[in-house]
Design a protein around this motif. Structure first.
Motif, PDB file in Angstrom:
ATOM      1  N   ALA A  97      14.205 124.355 -65.729  1.00  0.00           N
ATOM      2  CA  ALA A  97      13.136 125.342 -65.585  1.00  0.00           C
ATOM      3  C   ALA A  97      11.803 124.664 -65.294  1.00  0.00           C
ATOM      4  N   ALA A  98      11.129 125.166 -64.287  1.00  0.00           N
ATOM      5  CA  ALA A  98       9.731 124.865 -63.987  1.00  0.00           C
ATOM      6  C   ALA A  98       9.380 123.386 -63.898  1.00  0.00           C
ATOM      7  N   PRO A  99      10.164 122.590 -63.176  1.00  0.00           N
ATOM      8  CA  PRO A  99       9.762 121.188 -63.063  1.00  0.00           C
ATOM      9  C   PRO A  99       8.418 121.059 -62.358  1.00  0.00           C
ATOM     10  N   ALA A 100       7.596 120.143 -62.847  1.00  0.00           N
ATOM     11  CA  ALA A 100       6.308 119.872 -62.216  1.00  0.00           C
ATOM     12  C   ALA A 100       6.557 119.419 -60.778  1.00  0.00           C
ATOM     13  N   PRO A 101       5.588 119.595 -59.880  1.00  0.00           N
ATOM     14  CA  PRO A 101       5.807 119.273 -58.469  1.00  0.00           C
ATOM     15  C   PRO A 101       6.365 117.868 -58.202  1.00  0.00           C
ATOM     16  N   ALA A 102       5.848 116.852 -58.854  1.00  0.00           N
ATOM     17  CA  ALA A 102       6.336 115.487 -58.617  1.00  0.00           C
ATOM     18  C   ALA A 102       7.789 115.338 -59.077  1.00  0.00           C
ATOM     19  N   VAL A 103       8.128 115.957 -60.189  1.00  0.00           N
ATOM     20  CA  VAL A 103       9.497 115.889 -60.713  1.00  0.00           C
ATOM     21  C   VAL A 103      10.426 116.710 -59.815  1.00  0.00           C
ATOM     22  N   LEU A 104       9.984 117.875 -59.383  1.00  0.00           N
ATOM     23  CA  LEU A 104      10.785 118.695 -58.482  1.00  0.00           C
ATOM     24  C   LEU A 104      11.068 117.938 -57.188  1.00  0.00           C
ATOM     25  N   ARG A 105      10.082 117.253 -56.682  1.00  0.00           N
ATOM     26  CA  ARG A 105      10.269 116.476 -55.447  1.00  0.00           C
ATOM     27  C   ARG A 105      11.353 115.420 -55.646  1.00  0.00           C
ATOM     28  N   THR A 106      11.347 114.745 -56.784  1.00  0.00           N
ATOM     29  CA  THR A 106      12.376 113.751 -57.092  1.00  0.00           C
ATOM     30  C   THR A 106      13.750 114.412 -57.138  1.00  0.00           C
ATOM     31  N   LEU A 107      13.843 115.555 -57.818  1.00  0.00           N
ATOM     32  CA  LEU A 107      15.115 116.280 -57.901  1.00  0.00           C
ATOM     33  C   LEU A 107      15.612 116.675 -56.513  1.00  0.00           C
ATOM     34  N   GLN A 108      14.701 117.096 -55.661  1.00  0.00           N
ATOM     35  CA  GLN A 108      15.075 117.509 -54.306  1.00  0.00           C
ATOM     36  C   GLN A 108      15.478 116.323 -53.433  1.00  0.00           C
ATOM     37  N   LEU A 109      14.760 115.221 -53.545  1.00  0.00           N
ATOM     38  CA  LEU A 109      15.078 114.030 -52.747  1.00  0.00           C
ATOM     39  C   LEU A 109      16.476 113.512 -53.042  1.00  0.00           C
ATOM     40  N   VAL A 110      16.851 113.559 -54.311  1.00  0.00           N
ATOM     41  CA  VAL A 110      18.160 113.062 -54.724  1.00  0.00           C
ATOM     42  C   VAL A 110      19.242 114.129 -54.524  1.00  0.00           C
ATOM     43  N   GLY A 111      18.846 115.379 -54.398  1.00  0.00           N
ATOM     44  CA  GLY A 111      19.800 116.464 -54.189  1.00  0.00           C
ATOM     45  C   GLY A 111      20.303 117.108 -55.460  1.00  0.00           C
ATOM     46  N   VAL A 112      19.682 116.794 -56.584  1.00  0.00           N
ATOM     47  CA  VAL A 112      20.110 117.381 -57.862  1.00  0.00           C
ATOM     48  C   VAL A 112      19.959 118.898 -57.832  1.00  0.00           C
ATOM     49  N   ASP A 113      18.926 119.390 -57.174  1.00  0.00           N
ATOM     50  CA  ASP A 113      18.693 120.838 -57.113  1.00  0.00           C
ATOM     51  C   ASP A 113      19.777 121.566 -56.324  1.00  0.00           C
ATOM     52  N   GLN A 114      20.655 120.837 -55.629  1.00  0.00           N
ATOM     53  CA  GLN A 114      21.747 121.448 -54.879  1.00  0.00           C
ATOM     54  C   GLN A 114      22.937 121.822 -55.758  1.00  0.00           C
ATOM     55  N   PHE A 115      23.060 121.184 -56.937  1.00  0.00           N
ATOM     56  CA  PHE A 115      24.195 121.520 -57.802  1.00  0.00           C
ATOM     57  C   PHE A 115      23.802 121.866 -59.229  1.00  0.00           C
ATOM     58  N   ILE A 116      22.593 121.558 -59.648  1.00  0.00           N
ATOM     59  CA  ILE A 116      22.094 122.033 -60.946  1.00  0.00           C
ATOM     60  C   ILE A 116      21.078 123.124 -60.646  1.00  0.00           C
ATOM     61  N   ASP A 117      21.297 124.287 -61.223  1.00  0.00           N
ATOM     62  CA  ASP A 117      20.429 125.441 -61.013  1.00  0.00           C
ATOM     63  C   ASP A 117      19.017 125.096 -61.465  1.00  0.00           C
ATOM     64  N   CYS A 118      18.075 125.154 -60.540  1.00  0.00           N
ATOM     65  CA  CYS A 118      16.685 124.798 -60.812  1.00  0.00           C
ATOM     66  C   CYS A 118      15.833 126.034 -60.547  1.00  0.00           C
ATOM     67  N   ARG A 119      15.222 126.572 -61.607  1.00  0.00           N
ATOM     68  CA  ARG A 119      14.464 127.817 -61.497  1.00  0.00           C
ATOM     69  C   ARG A 119      12.961 127.542 -61.585  1.00  0.00           C
ATOM     70  N   PRO A 120      12.143 128.366 -60.933  1.00  0.00           N
ATOM     71  CA  PRO A 120      10.697 128.104 -60.904  1.00  0.00           C
ATOM     72  C   PRO A 120       9.971 128.334 -62.234  1.00  0.00           C
ATOM     73  N   THR A 121      10.540 129.185 -63.110  1.00  0.00           N
ATOM     74  CA  THR A 121       9.889 129.462 -64.392  1.00  0.00           C
ATOM     75  C   THR A 121      10.925 129.462 -65.511  1.00  0.00           C
ATOM     76  N   LEU A 122      10.450 129.333 -66.718  1.00  0.00           N
ATOM     77  CA  LEU A 122      11.333 129.408 -67.882  1.00  0.00           C
ATOM     78  C   LEU A 122      11.941 130.804 -67.974  1.00  0.00           C
ATOM     79  N   ARG A 123      11.155 131.815 -67.717  1.00  0.00           N
ATOM     80  CA  ARG A 123      11.662 133.199 -67.765  1.00  0.00           C
ATOM     81  C   ARG A 123      12.819 133.370 -66.789  1.00  0.00           C
ATOM     82  N   ASP A 124      12.691 132.832 -65.579  1.00  0.00           N
ATOM     83  CA  ASP A 124      13.767 132.912 -64.594  1.00  0.00           C
ATOM     84  C   ASP A 124      15.011 132.176 -65.081  1.00  0.00           C
ATOM     85  N   ALA A 125      14.823 131.037 -65.688  1.00  0.00           N
ATOM     86  CA  ALA A 125      15.963 130.240 -66.169  1.00  0.00           C
ATOM     87  C   ALA A 125      16.696 130.931 -67.308  1.00  0.00           C
ATOM     88  N   LEU A 126      15.992 131.729 -68.072  1.00  0.00           N
ATOM     89  CA  LEU A 126      16.622 132.439 -69.196  1.00  0.00           C
ATOM     90  C   LEU A 126      17.302 133.732 -68.774  1.00  0.00           C
TER      91      LEU A 126
END
Length: 128
Positions: A97-126
């Protein structure tokens, strides 16, 4: 707590030491919420690894609130990559939930966001 409510962890959180990581575990509607504050690296990763352990838990549902994570290296990525199939094998899931921009960029570069559900807010993740 009611459905979709965000757990109140503000009072329980403590600022991590410089270069440290604080992990606060709460639960809402049967979902374990791990609120992280600080940096995830090879020095601090053990705390996250321990918090994500699903041994003996049936159908674990875990949300990792990452909005206060300022840095994450490959150690953090590897911990998340290992936790995802462990949760799925136990019949559950892991969401970020809600990774900060720099952390989100790392997750995207490695492709983690392609198989682990990554939501923009905590409310969305819940939400289901």
């Amino acid at each position: 707590m009611g459905e979709g409510r965000i757990p109140d962890t503000e009072q329980a959180e403590q600022a991590p030491p410089p270069g440290g990581l604080s992990v606060v575990a709460t639960s809402t509607d049967g979902i374990r919420v791990l609120t992280l504050t600080g940096e995830i690296d090879h020095h601090t990763g053990e705390a996250l690894h321990h918090a994500l352990d699903v041994s003996g838990i049936v159908r674990p549902r875990i949300v990792v609130d990452m909005r206060r994570v300022s840095f994450m290296d490959s150690s953090g990525i590897n911990i998340l990559i290992a936790a995802h199939p462990a949760a799925a094998a136990a019949g559950g899931w892991l969401r970020l939930a809600a990774p900060a921009p720099a952390v989100l960029r790392t997750l995207q570069l490695v492709g983690v966001d392609q198989f682990i559900d990554c939501r923009p807010t905590l409310r969305d993740a819940l939400s289901f």
